[in-house]
Design a protein around this motif. Sequence first.
Motif, PDB file in Angstrom:
ATOM      1  N   HIS A 253     -60.255 -46.025  -4.877  1.00 44.49           N
ATOM      2  CA  HIS A 253     -61.425 -45.755  -5.712  1.00 44.49           C
ATOM      3  C   HIS A 253     -62.586 -46.704  -5.414  1.00 44.49           C
ATOM      4  O   HIS A 253     -63.733 -46.374  -5.713  1.00 44.49           O
ATOM      5  N   VAL A 254     -62.301 -47.890  -4.848  1.00 40.60           N
ATOM      6  CA  VAL A 254     -63.355 -48.915  -4.722  1.00 40.60           C
ATOM      7  C   VAL A 254     -63.576 -49.467  -3.318  1.00 40.60           C
ATOM      8  O   VAL A 254     -64.586 -50.116  -3.074  1.00 40.60           O
ATOM      9  N   ASP A 255     -62.662 -49.216  -2.391  1.00 39.41           N
ATOM     10  CA  ASP A 255     -62.747 -49.819  -1.057  1.00 39.41           C
ATOM     11  C   ASP A 255     -62.702 -48.705  -0.009  1.00 39.41           C
ATOM     12  O   ASP A 255     -61.668 -48.059   0.184  1.00 39.41           O
ATOM     13  N   GLU A 256     -63.835 -48.494   0.670  1.00 38.97           N
ATOM     14  CA  GLU A 256     -63.919 -47.376   1.621  1.00 38.97           C
ATOM     15  C   GLU A 256     -62.897 -47.464   2.746  1.00 38.97           C
ATOM     16  O   GLU A 256     -62.306 -46.457   3.128  1.00 38.97           O
ATOM     17  N   GLU A 257     -62.676 -48.647   3.282  1.00 36.14           N
ATOM     18  CA  GLU A 257     -61.708 -48.794   4.377  1.00 36.14           C
ATOM     19  C   GLU A 257     -60.293 -48.517   3.883  1.00 36.14           C
ATOM     20  O   GLU A 257     -59.531 -47.778   4.525  1.00 36.14           O
ATOM     21  N   ALA A 258     -59.926 -49.104   2.755  1.00 31.49           N
ATOM     22  CA  ALA A 258     -58.595 -48.852   2.190  1.00 31.49           C
ATOM     23  C   ALA A 258     -58.437 -47.374   1.855  1.00 31.49           C
ATOM     24  O   ALA A 258     -57.364 -46.795   2.072  1.00 31.49           O
ATOM     25  N   ALA A 259     -59.496 -46.762   1.351  1.00 27.81           N
ATOM     26  CA  ALA A 259     -59.441 -45.333   1.004  1.00 27.81           C
ATOM     27  C   ALA A 259     -59.234 -44.467   2.248  1.00 27.81           C
ATOM     28  O   ALA A 259     -58.477 -43.487   2.215  1.00 27.81           O
ATOM     29  N   ARG A 260     -59.901 -44.833   3.368  1.00 31.00           N
ATOM     30  CA  ARG A 260     -59.718 -44.077   4.619  1.00 31.00           C
ATOM     31  C   ARG A 260     -58.265 -44.127   5.085  1.00 31.00           C
ATOM     32  O   ARG A 260     -57.752 -43.176   5.676  1.00 31.00           O
ATOM     33  N   ASN A 261     -57.601 -45.244   4.831  1.00 31.09           N
ATOM     34  CA  ASN A 261     -56.209 -45.414   5.262  1.00 31.09           C
ATOM     35  C   ASN A 261     -55.199 -44.939   4.218  1.00 31.09           C
ATOM     36  O   ASN A 261     -54.002 -45.069   4.424  1.00 31.09           O
ATOM     37  N   SER A 262     -55.688 -44.405   3.115  1.00 36.95           N
ATOM     38  CA  SER A 262     -54.797 -43.905   2.062  1.00 36.95           C
ATOM     39  C   SER A 262     -54.448 -42.439   2.340  1.00 36.95           C
ATOM     40  O   SER A 262     -55.050 -41.814   3.221  1.00 36.95           O
ATOM     41  N   PRO A 263     -53.509 -41.894   1.619  1.00 38.78           N
ATOM     42  CA  PRO A 263     -53.195 -40.456   1.787  1.00 38.78           C
ATOM     43  C   PRO A 263     -54.400 -39.544   1.514  1.00 38.78           C
ATOM     44  O   PRO A 263     -54.409 -38.403   1.963  1.00 38.78           O
ATOM     45  N   TYR A 264     -55.415 -40.053   0.792  1.00 42.45           N
ATOM     46  CA  TYR A 264     -56.588 -39.234   0.470  1.00 42.45           C
ATOM     47  C   TYR A 264     -57.598 -39.198   1.610  1.00 42.45           C
ATOM     48  O   TYR A 264     -58.479 -38.345   1.635  1.00 42.45           O
ATOM     49  N   GLY A 265     -57.554 -40.150   2.531  1.00 44.19           N
ATOM     50  CA  GLY A 265     -58.441 -40.154   3.682  1.00 44.19           C
ATOM     51  C   GLY A 265     -59.884 -40.533   3.381  1.00 44.19           C
ATOM     52  O   GLY A 265     -60.744 -40.388   4.237  1.00 44.19           O
ATOM     53  N   GLY A 266     -60.159 -41.004   2.201  1.00 43.16           N
ATOM     54  CA  GLY A 266     -61.509 -41.410   1.828  1.00 43.16           C
ATOM     55  C   GLY A 266     -61.589 -41.705   0.339  1.00 43.16           C
ATOM     56  O   GLY A 266     -60.615 -41.504  -0.395  1.00 43.16           O
ATOM     57  N   LEU A 267     -62.754 -42.188  -0.084  1.00 38.15           N
ATOM     58  CA  LEU A 267     -62.946 -42.515  -1.492  1.00 38.15           C
ATOM     59  C   LEU A 267     -62.753 -41.288  -2.372  1.00 38.15           C
ATOM     60  O   LEU A 267     -63.205 -40.193  -2.031  1.00 38.15           O
ATOM     61  N   ILE A 268     -62.082 -41.508  -3.500  1.00 36.52           N
ATOM     62  CA  ILE A 268     -61.954 -40.456  -4.503  1.00 36.52           C
ATOM     63  C   ILE A 268     -62.277 -41.052  -5.874  1.00 36.52           C
ATOM     64  O   ILE A 268     -62.123 -42.239  -6.111  1.00 36.52           O
ATOM     65  N   ALA A 269     -62.735 -40.195  -6.761  1.00 32.98           N
ATOM     66  CA  ALA A 269     -63.063 -40.619  -8.117  1.00 32.98           C
ATOM     67  C   ALA A 269     -61.789 -40.840  -8.919  1.00 32.98           C
ATOM     68  O   ALA A 269     -60.778 -40.153  -8.706  1.00 32.98           O
ATOM     69  N   SER A 270     -61.856 -41.775  -9.840  1.00 31.66           N
ATOM     70  CA  SER A 270     -60.739 -41.951 -10.761  1.00 31.66           C
ATOM     71  C   SER A 270     -60.737 -40.771 -11.735  1.00 31.66           C
ATOM     72  O   SER A 270     -61.762 -40.107 -11.939  1.00 31.66           O
TER      73      SER A 270
END
Length: 121
Positions: A39-56
């Motif tokens: 939700h807050v870190d673009e790099e971590a979000a890219r490496n998450s199952p979501y592949g990018g930032l998502i809203a809470s």
Amino acid sequence: MKLYFEDLEVGKVFRGDECVADKNEMLEYARKNDPSPFHVDEEAARNSPYGGLIASAGYTVTLWYRSGIPISGSIAFLGGFEWHIKLPLPVRPGDRLRTEVVSRAMENCPLGVTRNCPLLG
């Protein structure tokens, strides 16, 4: 004109205003309320199952409320209600959302009960 219970018809559809998931607002909300990395870190979000930032989910519900302001303003009285919200897909920056409420049934009560179905998407 305000609607009262007796004015509601089964199947009546109420549509809210379109809201856009603003990236900066989304990040600000998440930093304060739900600081998960996706939700807050673009790099971590890219490496998450979501592949990018998502809203809470909390921010998504905020948009639902915002979108529904015209609906709640058109009804003269709203007593207790239940939420039945499904978030089948993540909300991403730039997504456009609109609340839709459908009057499903009026039954089982001398004053009536209206069952609504809020949707986002």
